[in-house]
Design a protein around this motif. Sequence first.
Motif, PDB file in Angstrom:
ATOM      1  N   UNK A  38       1.696 -16.248   6.708  1.00 42.64           N
ATOM      2  CA  UNK A  38       1.981 -14.971   7.350  1.00 42.64           C
ATOM      3  C   UNK A  38       1.437 -13.810   6.526  1.00 42.64           C
ATOM      4  N   UNK A  39       1.631 -13.902   5.197  1.00 45.18           N
ATOM      5  CA  UNK A  39       1.154 -12.845   4.321  1.00 45.18           C
ATOM      6  C   UNK A  39      -0.363 -12.759   4.258  1.00 45.18           C
ATOM      7  N   UNK A  40      -1.041 -13.819   4.678  1.00 41.68           N
ATOM      8  CA  UNK A  40      -2.509 -13.855   4.647  1.00 41.68           C
ATOM      9  C   UNK A  40      -3.138 -13.335   5.929  1.00 41.68           C
ATOM     10  N   UNK A  41      -2.329 -13.026   6.940  1.00 38.20           N
ATOM     11  CA  UNK A  41      -2.895 -12.511   8.188  1.00 38.20           C
ATOM     12  C   UNK A  41      -3.426 -11.098   7.986  1.00 38.20           C
ATOM     13  N   UNK A  42      -4.355 -10.699   8.834  1.00 42.24           N
ATOM     14  CA  UNK A  42      -4.982  -9.385   8.701  1.00 42.24           C
ATOM     15  C   UNK A  42      -3.971  -8.241   8.744  1.00 42.24           C
ATOM     16  N   UNK A  43      -3.003  -8.223   9.671  1.00 46.49           N
ATOM     17  CA  UNK A  43      -2.037  -7.106   9.671  1.00 46.49           C
ATOM     18  C   UNK A  43      -1.247  -7.013   8.374  1.00 46.49           C
ATOM     19  N   UNK A  44      -0.871  -8.167   7.807  1.00 48.21           N
ATOM     20  CA  UNK A  44      -0.113  -8.122   6.553  1.00 48.21           C
ATOM     21  C   UNK A  44      -0.991  -7.678   5.394  1.00 48.21           C
ATOM     22  N   UNK A  45      -2.226  -8.137   5.350  1.00 47.46           N
ATOM     23  CA  UNK A  45      -3.113  -7.740   4.250  1.00 47.46           C
ATOM     24  C   UNK A  45      -3.418  -6.246   4.282  1.00 47.46           C
ATOM     25  N   UNK A  46      -3.275  -5.643   5.441  1.00 46.91           N
ATOM     26  CA  UNK A  46      -3.455  -4.197   5.527  1.00 46.91           C
ATOM     27  C   UNK A  46      -2.261  -3.458   4.927  1.00 46.91           C
ATOM     28  N   UNK A  86       0.857  -1.186   0.000  1.00 46.16           N
ATOM     29  CA  UNK A  86       0.000   0.000   0.000  1.00 46.16           C
ATOM     30  C   UNK A  86       0.897   1.242   0.000  1.00 46.16           C
ATOM     31  N   UNK A  87       0.369   2.391  -0.437  1.00 48.59           N
ATOM     32  CA  UNK A  87       1.196   3.610  -0.489  1.00 48.59           C
ATOM     33  C   UNK A  87       1.829   3.917   0.868  1.00 48.59           C
ATOM     34  N   UNK A  88       3.128   4.237   0.819  1.00 50.25           N
ATOM     35  CA  UNK A  88       3.832   4.622   2.030  1.00 50.25           C
ATOM     36  C   UNK A  88       4.393   3.481   2.853  1.00 50.25           C
ATOM     37  N   UNK A  89       4.122   2.242   2.442  1.00 45.79           N
ATOM     38  CA  UNK A  89       4.580   1.092   3.233  1.00 45.79           C
ATOM     39  C   UNK A  89       6.058   0.814   2.993  1.00 45.79           C
ATOM     40  N   UNK A  90       6.495   0.852   1.741  1.00 44.79           N
ATOM     41  CA  UNK A  90       7.868   0.473   1.409  1.00 44.79           C
ATOM     42  C   UNK A  90       8.595   1.619   0.737  1.00 44.79           C
ATOM     43  N   UNK A  91       9.903   1.668   0.956  1.00 42.37           N
ATOM     44  CA  UNK A  91      10.754   2.692   0.367  1.00 42.37           C
ATOM     45  C   UNK A  91      12.096   2.034   0.054  1.00 42.37           C
TER      46      UNK A  91
END
Length: 301
Positions: free
Chosen positions: A198-206, A100-105
């Motif tokens: 792990x990638x399917x958990x709610x925090x990661x999907x956010x 999502x925008x702003x997550x990675x740089x």
Amino acid sequence: EVRARPGLRIMAHTHVVRVVFEGQRAIGVEVTRGGERSVIRAEQVVLASGAISTPGILLRSGVGPRAELERLGVPRVADVPGVAARLLDHPGVAMFYLPKPGVADVRDALVQTHLRYAAEGSSRLNDMQLQPGSLVPLPVAELPAVSLMAAVGKPRGHGLLRFPTALAHQKPVIELRALAHPDDLEQAAEALELAWLLGSTAPMRELATLALPSERGLGSRASFREIARRQCGSGYHPCGSAKMGADDDPLAVTDGRGRVRGVTGLRVADASLMPTIPSGNIHLTTLMMGERFGEWLRDGT
């Protein structure tokens, strides 16, 4: 301060062609510099060119398996079967996500946390690694994407190095053979399944959405085996291509202090010595080896 030491001379733009022998004693190295060849004489030669280049120097010097030396047309100094006979590495696999925008740089640290765990049925502790990445490097650019990367820490399979010719600048053919052993494939598949969960958990999907591989058809261990086969690559930890070992080990290139078998005055002091690959990244182990060799050379042991 280090560069000012009287016993140290650093020669840039200098390529080692081979170790020079008188009989079976190393007396120096032949190098090329500025298009000119010369011999640098030494009482002892220490090769620290890494797991990819050190075996090539040994072969060009006449130290290696008899059949390989004959194929390369290099006069034999010592028949040492283990030179370039195998290459160890950590097979790596990954899942890639669109953040999502702003997550990675791309300016963020690539790897910031680690999960260490034991593979299913393993007798070893922490023989697997799972880690997030904050960019995906491509040949043309670095993408601000997210990945979950895994590595098999104690693979049972190994690759091979093969030098097509004895030319000084010849690059080797690297046969990684990652996941050729069924146990390595199973551990990589397990790691991909864990990454997917792990990638399917709610925090990661956010934070991010799975991009590669496609979510369609995922879930079974067989599906993760197929993904692992398709996209496995090097963990960038090559080692073991000129391993140390006991006198009765036919593939041991050196003894426990890096002294090359069949010759005198020649040592190897780099990651090619590792008889097995460490379960974690090999950087600290390689630094430790450098410290130990420094002590041995200082003390003349």
